[in-house]
Design a protein around this motif. Structure first.
Motif, PDB file in Angstrom:
ATOM      1  N   ARG A 292      33.640  34.914  39.998  1.00 55.08           N
ATOM      2  CA  ARG A 292      34.323  34.006  40.912  1.00 55.08           C
ATOM      3  C   ARG A 292      35.472  34.774  41.553  1.00 55.08           C
ATOM      4  O   ARG A 292      36.465  35.086  40.875  1.00 55.08           O
ATOM      5  N   ASP A 294      38.257  35.978  44.841  1.00 58.96           N
ATOM      6  CA  ASP A 294      39.021  35.552  46.014  1.00 58.96           C
ATOM      7  C   ASP A 294      38.303  36.056  47.269  1.00 58.96           C
ATOM      8  O   ASP A 294      37.244  36.705  47.193  1.00 58.96           O
ATOM      9  N   THR A 308      38.564  29.282  42.729  1.00 59.56           N
ATOM     10  CA  THR A 308      39.530  28.229  43.041  1.00 59.56           C
ATOM     11  C   THR A 308      40.842  28.543  42.336  1.00 59.56           C
ATOM     12  O   THR A 308      40.904  29.425  41.468  1.00 59.56           O
ATOM     13  N   ASP A 309      41.881  27.806  42.661  1.00 58.43           N
ATOM     14  CA  ASP A 309      43.174  28.031  42.008  1.00 58.43           C
ATOM     15  C   ASP A 309      43.084  27.834  40.502  1.00 58.43           C
ATOM     16  O   ASP A 309      43.816  28.492  39.739  1.00 58.43           O
ATOM     17  N   ASP A 310      42.185  26.967  40.064  1.00 60.04           N
ATOM     18  CA  ASP A 310      42.058  26.699  38.627  1.00 60.04           C
ATOM     19  C   ASP A 310      41.450  27.869  37.862  1.00 60.04           C
ATOM     20  O   ASP A 310      41.543  27.923  36.636  1.00 60.04           O
ATOM     21  N   ASP A 311      40.805  28.794  38.576  1.00 65.88           N
ATOM     22  CA  ASP A 311      40.178  29.933  37.899  1.00 65.88           C
ATOM     23  C   ASP A 311      41.199  30.961  37.431  1.00 65.88           C
ATOM     24  O   ASP A 311      40.922  31.742  36.521  1.00 65.88           O
TER      25      ASP A 311
END
Length: 420
Positions: A292, A294, A308-311
């Motif tokens: 995952r 950026d 995502t930001d949660d990763d």
């Protein structure tokens, strides 16, 4: 008072009563107990595997994730590794009575700082039945008494392992109350441990997920040795050699994805990303890892999913790796500071100056250069085993082995001195 509370208070009284006997037991007696414990683990392997099969069947029925089942599962090789770890702790130099400093004052008083046991330890853990043997061995080696509370998902396995522990204690003439296992899945037992059992418990050690550690730290009325999530990073500096980067990262993520030393985020220096990321990503994908990334990472490796930001700052405990391109070492250190848990972080670099800077600036319990984060393990440190990786900054930090389970006292010898 509930039956659980009354039973737990009685456990605490028995543990406290056993503490002096264990503390004063000669090193050879404690070593003999561990040797017998290891032999009992091997002799009881079939019974332990049968108990473990029941735990696994129950876990699958309850929909437990496969990563957690991997932590729970035992096989003959893992039982042998468990027994071998106990043997190694048995052979480990006894930490008690060791003088860590000694000096004499002008008035002739002789001062010594000497290692002693902490006392009664309550160890609360989830999913890993091998912790039952590891914790018992390390506590006996360090002269401590233990009250163990495993997760309900590994209760049958832990009870079978505990039977081997008791056999080892009895063979050496040590009190069976020196290592107790809470035999109920009732959560009230955890609540009772958090109260300290009316002063019986000297230290709590939680080993498990974020919710368990948070509860213990929030509610405990006795000192806690913290073990936070393994939100670990591996940073590929622009100077990293491609082959080494590939091998280290694949091992750091994929050797065992369910352990707390697994890398969860890969940081790649922008100056070397074109050269480093595609071959590393190719090897990870071939090994079955989901990436995952950026936007910059995904542009270099389109097969990645968008992060995502949660990763960032997430402990996947699965074949999933977050990937981020960073603008040099400063940005890597900043990302680790903002999203890490202070557990284990690594740099892969040929540039010795950059590596030294990283090792100095990243304030985690374990920092590595050109090595996999999966070395975050007491056995790999030569400690013979560990109860966990402490992310605390007080008392013990990093792998908690027998030596780290000791405190100290001051022994002062005089010849009739009086203070003016």
């Amino acid at each position: 008072m509930s039956n659980v509370q009354a039973t737990m208070l009685e456990r605490g009284r028995r543990a406290r009563a056993a503490a002096d006997a264990v503390r004063l037991a000669p090193a050879g007696v404690r070593s003999a107990a561990l040797t017998a414990m290891a032999a009992a683990l091997r002799a009881r392997a079939d019974a332990i595997l049968e108990a473990n099969a029941r735990d696994i069947d129950r876990a699958r029925t309850n929909g437990i994730a496969e990563a957690q089942i991997d932590r729970l599962a035992l096989d003959p090789a893992r039982i042998e590794a468990m027994a071998a770890a106990v043997d190694e702790v048995s052979a480990f130099p006894d930490p008690l009575g060791v003088e860590t400093a000694r000096w004499t004052r002008p008035n002739g008083l002789d001062f010594a700082r000497v290692r002693t046991p902490i006392g009664v330890l309550a160890i609360i853990y989830e999913s890993r039945p091998n912790v039952t043997a590891d914790a018992a061995a390390l506590c006996i080696r360090s002269g401590n008494v233990a009250i163990l509370r495993c997760g309900s998902d590994c209760l049958d396995s832990s009870l079978a392992i505990h039977a081997a522990v008791i056999e080892g204690l009895a063979a050496a003439g040590l009190r069976e109350d020196a290592v107790q296992l809470v035999d109920t899945p009732d959560r009230a037992a955890v609540g009772a441990l958090l109260t300290g059992l009316e002063g019986a418990i000297d230290l709590l050690i939680p080993r498990g997920g974020k919710s368990l550690v948070a509860r213990v730290q929030a509610e405990a009325r006795v000192p806690v040795l913290g073990h936070l999530e393994g939100i670990n990073h591996t940073y590929l500096h622009a100077s990293a050699e491609v082959g080494m980067a590939r091998d280290v990262v694949v091992n750091a993520k994929m050797r065992r994805v369910s352990v707390c030393g697994s890398t969860e985020t890969l940081l790649v220096d922008r100056a070397g990303a074109d050269r480093l990321l595609p071959p590393v990503a190719k090897a990870l994908i071939a090994a079955g890892c989901e990436l995952r990334g950026d936007a910059e990472a995904k542009a270099l490796v389109p097969a990645m999913r968008a992060a995502t930001d949660d990763d960032w700052g997430h402990e996947f405990l699965a074949p999933v790796l977050a990937v981020k391109i960073v603008d040099g070492l400063d940005a890597a250190v900043e990302h680790i500071r903002d999203h890490g848990s202070g557990h284990t972080d690594a740099i892969v670099a040929a540039d010795e100056t950059a590596a030294a800077d990283f090792l100095n600036r990243v304030d985690s319990a374990i920092v590595l250069w050109n090595a996999s984060t999966q070395f975050a393990d007491g056995g790999e440190f030569g400690f013979g085993g560990e109860i966990g990786i402490s992310t605390s900054r007080l008392h013990a930090r990093g792998p908690v082995g027998a030596e780290q389970l000791t405190s100290y006292k001051y022994v002062v010898r005089g010849s009739g001195q009086t203070r003016p």
